[in-house]
Design a protein around this motif. Sequence first.
Motif, short mmCIF file in Angstrom:
data_model
loop_
_atom_site.label_atom_id
_atom_site.label_comp_id
_atom_site.label_asym_id
_atom_site.label_seq_id
_atom_site.Cartn_x
_atom_site.Cartn_y
_atom_site.Cartn_z
N SER A 226 0.95 2.27 2.82
CA SER A 226 0.72 2.68 4.20
C SER A 226 1.69 3.78 4.62
CB SER A 226 0.87 1.47 5.14
OG SER A 226 -0.14 0.52 4.90
N LEU A 227 2.95 3.65 4.25
CA LEU A 227 3.93 4.67 4.60
C LEU A 227 3.59 6.01 3.94
CD1 LEU A 227 7.27 2.66 4.39
CD2 LEU A 227 6.20 3.56 6.46
N ALA A 228 3.15 5.96 2.70
CA ALA A 228 2.79 7.20 2.00
C ALA A 228 1.65 7.91 2.73
CB ALA A 228 2.38 6.89 0.57
N ALA A 229 0.66 7.17 3.20
CA ALA A 229 -0.45 7.77 3.92
C ALA A 229 0.03 8.40 5.23
CB ALA A 229 -1.52 6.73 4.21
N LEU A 230 0.88 7.69 5.96
CA LEU A 230 1.39 8.21 7.23
C LEU A 230 2.26 9.44 7.00
CD1 LEU A 230 1.75 7.90 10.30
CD2 LEU A 230 3.69 6.37 9.81
N TYR A 231 3.17 9.37 6.04
CA TYR A 231 4.07 10.49 5.78
C TYR A 231 3.32 11.71 5.24
CZ TYR A 231 8.06 7.28 6.30
OH TYR A 231 8.99 6.39 6.77
N ALA A 232 2.33 11.48 4.39
CA ALA A 232 1.56 12.60 3.85
C ALA A 232 0.74 13.28 4.95
CB ALA A 232 0.65 12.12 2.73
N MET B 261 -9.12 2.64 -5.58
CA MET B 261 -8.17 3.25 -4.67
C MET B 261 -6.84 3.57 -5.34
SD MET B 261 -9.55 3.81 -1.82
CE MET B 261 -8.11 4.15 -0.83
N GLN B 262 -6.60 3.02 -6.53
CA GLN B 262 -5.31 3.25 -7.18
C GLN B 262 -5.13 4.74 -7.49
OE1 GLN B 262 -4.62 0.86 -10.61
NE2 GLN B 262 -2.49 1.46 -10.80
N GLU B 263 -6.19 5.38 -7.95
CA GLU B 263 -6.12 6.81 -8.25
C GLU B 263 -5.83 7.62 -6.99
OE1 GLU B 263 -8.89 10.42 -10.07
OE2 GLU B 263 -9.51 8.32 -10.29
N ALA B 264 -6.47 7.25 -5.88
CA ALA B 264 -6.24 7.94 -4.61
C ALA B 264 -4.81 7.74 -4.14
CB ALA B 264 -7.23 7.43 -3.56
N ASP B 265 -4.29 6.52 -4.30
CA ASP B 265 -2.91 6.26 -3.91
C ASP B 265 -1.94 7.12 -4.69
OD1 ASP B 265 -3.92 4.35 -2.23
OD2 ASP B 265 -3.42 2.65 -3.51
N THR B 266 -2.19 7.24 -5.98
CA THR B 266 -1.34 8.07 -6.83
C THR B 266 -1.40 9.53 -6.39
OG1 THR B 266 -1.70 6.57 -8.69
CG2 THR B 266 -0.89 8.77 -9.20
N GLN B 267 -2.60 9.97 -6.03
CA GLN B 267 -2.77 11.35 -5.58
C GLN B 267 -2.01 11.60 -4.28
OE1 GLN B 267 -6.90 12.52 -5.14
NE2 GLN B 267 -6.38 14.23 -3.80
N ILE B 268 -2.07 10.63 -3.36
CA ILE B 268 -1.37 10.79 -2.08
C ILE B 268 0.14 10.81 -2.28
CG2 ILE B 268 -0.87 9.63 0.11
CD1 ILE B 268 -3.85 8.70 0.02
N LEU B 269 0.63 9.94 -3.13
CA LEU B 269 2.07 9.95 -3.44
C LEU B 269 2.50 11.26 -4.07
CD1 LEU B 269 3.01 6.39 -4.76
CD2 LEU B 269 4.11 7.63 -2.89
N ALA B 270 1.67 11.79 -4.97
CA ALA B 270 1.99 13.06 -5.61
C ALA B 270 2.00 14.19 -4.58
CB ALA B 270 0.98 13.36 -6.71
N THR B 271 1.06 14.16 -3.65
CA THR B 271 1.02 15.17 -2.59
C THR B 271 2.27 15.07 -1.72
OG1 THR B 271 -1.39 15.14 -2.55
CG2 THR B 271 -0.28 15.99 -0.59
N LEU B 272 2.66 13.84 -1.38
CA LEU B 272 3.85 13.64 -0.56
C LEU B 272 5.09 14.12 -1.29
CD1 LEU B 272 5.17 12.52 2.00
CD2 LEU B 272 5.23 10.26 0.89
N ARG B 273 5.15 13.86 -2.58
CA ARG B 273 6.30 14.32 -3.37
C ARG B 273 6.42 15.83 -3.32
NH1 ARG B 273 4.77 13.09 -8.80
NH2 ARG B 273 3.78 15.14 -8.69
#
Length: 280
Positions: A33-39, A1-13
């Motif tokens: 969790s916040l990154a997922a909600l905000y994205a 899931m670390q790769e997915a988390d990085t991808q979500i953060l990059a999308t949010l950025r």
Amino acid sequence: MQEADTQILATLRDTDRDRYLACLLSPPEKRRSLAALYAFYAEIARVRDLIHEPLPGEIRLQWWRDILSNEQSSGEGHPLAEALLECIREHHLPVAVLENMIDARIFDLYDDPMQDRSALEGYAGETASALIQLSSLILDPSNAAKSAEAAGHAGVAQTVAGLLLLLPIHHRRGQVYLPADLLRATGLDRETFLAAGDTKAIDRAISAFCGFGRDHLAKARQGIGSISPQNFFAFAPVALAEPVFDRAEKAGARLLQRPIQPAQWQRQWRMWRATWRKRF
């Protein structure tokens, strides 16, 4: 899931730089969790930008609704959907609030007028205000309810500021988010606002719209004492509203052609200062 988390953060950025920073300012254990909600919020907010016809846009929003309504869903291999569902289950977020958030975004797909200020408050309540409340349930759930009223007003102020920033884009599309009753009070209607011929009246309309946002910002500030220190991270982006009101009032009708977004370093500084001082 670390790769997915990085991808979500990059999308949010890339899609919402300010909430990306708000996420980074939050406690490390809450960021995923916040990154997922905000994205997710950024994803449904930009459907009109990605899909220019209403029907395909509605289909895209319905896909998210189907994901949320299926209790057995795991996200169907979609990294953001998987992360959002995990966030919902971990923090017991109310799915109905997220569904209402999706439904509110259907308005963005069309060029219907915003009927009045109450309609705009309802739209903001189901989008920006709801996002603050959901974020609070992630950050400090035991104290989230105490700041619900402050979140309501803060979300309206944020929405008004966001609409002012997007006004040049909306104007080119033929979208008018300024409430019809506010336009009438300043001598305009949807057609004359889009025609942009009466710059004096548009100056008045933009000033009145800023005043509407400032009123809600003042009420949100009155409720700062109800916001727990942990939940203040959910309110950090609200600190960006006042500079937008200042710039919009100064620009007046020129806002229809000229963006007024403050520089990134200024926004970052204001958000950092807000989280440190616990004031927005």
